[in-house]
Design an enzyme around this catalytic site. Sequence first.
Site, PDB file in Angstrom:
ATOM      1  N   GLU A   1      -2.574   7.366  -5.132  1.00 38.36           N
ATOM      2  CA  GLU A   1      -2.871   6.677  -6.397  1.00 38.36           C
ATOM      3  C   GLU A   1      -4.330   6.820  -6.842  1.00 38.36           C
ATOM      4  OE1 GLU A   1      -1.823   2.573  -5.162  1.00 38.36           O
ATOM      5  OE2 GLU A   1      -3.910   2.049  -5.569  1.00 38.36           O
TER       6      GLU A   1
ATOM      7  N   ARG B   1       0.863  -1.184   0.000  1.00 39.76           N
ATOM      8  CA  ARG B   1       0.000   0.000   0.000  1.00 39.76           C
ATOM      9  C   ARG B   1       0.893   1.226   0.000  1.00 39.76           C
ATOM     10  NH1 ARG B   1      -3.386  -2.701  -1.622  1.00 39.76           N
ATOM     11  NH2 ARG B   1      -5.463  -3.136  -0.837  1.00 39.76           N
TER      12      ARG B   1
HETATM   13  P1  NAI Z   1      -1.722 -10.970   5.109  1.00 40.07           P
HETATM   14  O1  NAI Z   1      -2.731 -10.441   6.059  1.00 40.07           O
HETATM   15  O2  NAI Z   1      -1.748 -12.414   4.741  1.00 40.07           O
HETATM   16  O3  NAI Z   1      -0.256 -10.658   5.662  1.00 40.07           O
HETATM   17  C1  NAI Z   1       0.125  -9.439   6.199  1.00 40.07           C
HETATM   18  C2  NAI Z   1       1.293  -9.702   7.144  1.00 40.07           C
HETATM   19  O4  NAI Z   1       1.800  -8.455   7.585  1.00 40.07           O
HETATM   20  C3  NAI Z   1       0.890 -10.517   8.391  1.00 40.07           C
HETATM   21  O5  NAI Z   1       1.770 -11.607   8.560  1.00 40.07           O
HETATM   22  C4  NAI Z   1       1.033  -9.497   9.513  1.00 40.07           C
HETATM   23  O6  NAI Z   1       1.422 -10.097  10.744  1.00 40.07           O
HETATM   24  C5  NAI Z   1       2.125  -8.604   8.953  1.00 40.07           C
HETATM   25  N1  NAI Z   1       2.222  -7.322   9.614  1.00 40.07           N
HETATM   26  C6  NAI Z   1       1.251  -6.632  10.293  1.00 40.07           C
HETATM   27  N2  NAI Z   1       1.788  -5.505  10.797  1.00 40.07           N
HETATM   28  C7  NAI Z   1       3.101  -5.485  10.432  1.00 40.07           C
HETATM   29  C8  NAI Z   1       4.183  -4.602  10.672  1.00 40.07           C
HETATM   30  N3  NAI Z   1       4.028  -3.482  11.415  1.00 40.07           N
HETATM   31  N4  NAI Z   1       5.372  -4.895  10.145  1.00 40.07           N
HETATM   32  C9  NAI Z   1       5.565  -6.027   9.415  1.00 40.07           C
HETATM   33  N5  NAI Z   1       4.599  -6.917   9.180  1.00 40.07           N
HETATM   34  C10 NAI Z   1       3.374  -6.637   9.681  1.00 40.07           C
HETATM   35  O7  NAI Z   1      -1.813 -10.063   3.820  1.00 40.07           O
HETATM   36  P2  NAI Z   1      -1.323 -10.409   2.341  1.00 40.07           P
HETATM   37  O8  NAI Z   1      -2.388 -11.118   1.610  1.00 40.07           O
HETATM   38  O9  NAI Z   1       0.029 -11.001   2.409  1.00 40.07           O
HETATM   39  O10 NAI Z   1      -1.261  -8.939   1.707  1.00 40.07           O
HETATM   40  C11 NAI Z   1      -0.329  -7.984   2.169  1.00 40.07           C
HETATM   41  C12 NAI Z   1      -0.717  -6.634   1.611  1.00 40.07           C
HETATM   42  O11 NAI Z   1      -0.543  -6.652   0.190  1.00 40.07           O
HETATM   43  C13 NAI Z   1      -2.200  -6.263   1.798  1.00 40.07           C
HETATM   44  O12 NAI Z   1      -2.400  -5.646   3.055  1.00 40.07           O
HETATM   45  C14 NAI Z   1      -2.459  -5.328   0.661  1.00 40.07           C
HETATM   46  O13 NAI Z   1      -2.270  -4.020   1.140  1.00 40.07           O
HETATM   47  C15 NAI Z   1      -1.389  -5.678  -0.367  1.00 40.07           C
HETATM   48  N6  NAI Z   1      -1.946  -6.191  -1.623  1.00 40.07           N
HETATM   49  C16 NAI Z   1      -1.519  -5.632  -2.808  1.00 40.07           C
HETATM   50  C17 NAI Z   1      -1.995  -6.091  -4.007  1.00 40.07           C
HETATM   51  C18 NAI Z   1      -1.524  -5.513  -5.324  1.00 40.07           C
HETATM   52  O14 NAI Z   1      -2.177  -5.743  -6.367  1.00 40.07           O
HETATM   53  N7  NAI Z   1      -0.425  -4.783  -5.361  1.00 40.07           N
HETATM   54  C19 NAI Z   1      -2.995  -7.167  -4.074  1.00 40.07           C
HETATM   55  C20 NAI Z   1      -3.310  -7.737  -2.785  1.00 40.07           C
HETATM   56  C21 NAI Z   1      -2.815  -7.240  -1.614  1.00 40.07           C
END
Ligand code: NAI
Length: 328
Positions: free
Chosen positions: A261, A232
Amino acid sequence: MKIAVFSTCHYDQEFLERFNTRHDLVFFEPALSLQNASLTKGFDATCIFVNDRADRELISLLHDNGVKLILLRCAGFNHVDLETATELGIKVFRVPAYSPEAVAEHAMAMILTLNRKTHKAYNRIREGNFSLEKLMGFNLHGCKVALIGTGKIGKAFYKILKGFGCKIIAFDPFPDAELESEGLQYGTLEEALCDAEIVSMHCPLTDATHHMINSITLKLFKKGAMLINTSRGGLVSTADVIEALKSGQLGYLGLDVYEQEGKLFFHDLSEDVIQDDLISRLISFPNVLITSHQGFFTREAMEQIASITFANADAFISGKNLENELVI
Ligand code: NAI
């Protein structure tokens, strides 16, 4: 159920229509905003994506219009005011994972492009320039990569990086036991960033992670390091990365997401004057690669988004299988 679907391009409509079995869909091309929220009158649900507005004011309008359900076609929900939705009895569902591999593979594509400059080579060769000047890259094998967030996407990315022989150190407040047992080393944010040659962001945008990459944390990177953000835009202070690029502290920047964006991405603005000076400055750097939030954009992910969105609509109706409902 009558569903008003916002932020739709032809490809969204195509996949949603293909997977729709019983709902009455009306597609609107623009993002949901205060100006067009009146369009939701008479609909049971609204279906939105990453750059639609869903703050307190907007959700109150949805409530006044009789909307009872918000179907997010995305995983991230930082743009949705869940407290207001709960207060007004509007349910919110998301698609928690559509293809973590799609985003992870895009992050790797950005690294390879920035590093080996294939985009520049492609253009040069078309102009009959076969010189190798300024195309030198570096080996990913043995390179220190900081993985920030090891959820679904971070995990998929870890496996790709491992295949490339990178030295990976992760930061996540909730380390993944399976990855640890596979040998992934976790550390503090500072330990992960310290001397990292590549930093890749895979955590959600929250109050705690807003501008996590800023003038202070950028100093921890190895000089000339690469930053990749496919998560993000708000995770990174754009003004601070511009300064780091100017000083050379940051050697490469790959962004699939950008703080502002909403007004730019997913639109063809090729005949417009871009009013956002920060992105214009970013575009001017030779070592910056920007893509328009396309990490998720694979056939497989689009199929998952469409099928899970309708499963969520059905779950709302039946009151069963509510695992994708967002509750506070
Ligand atoms: P997820 O919920 O499976 O994983 C997120 C991870 O970040 C979790 O392991 C959590 O513990 C960790 N986390 C939380 N706070 C944190 C911090 N302060 N520092 C480090 N890690 C922390 O989410 P997923 O599916 O892996 O997606 C991650 C992000 O990717 C989403 O939040 C979304 O913003 C983004 N995304 C981007 C897309 C794109 O098209 N570019 C598509 C889908 C998601």
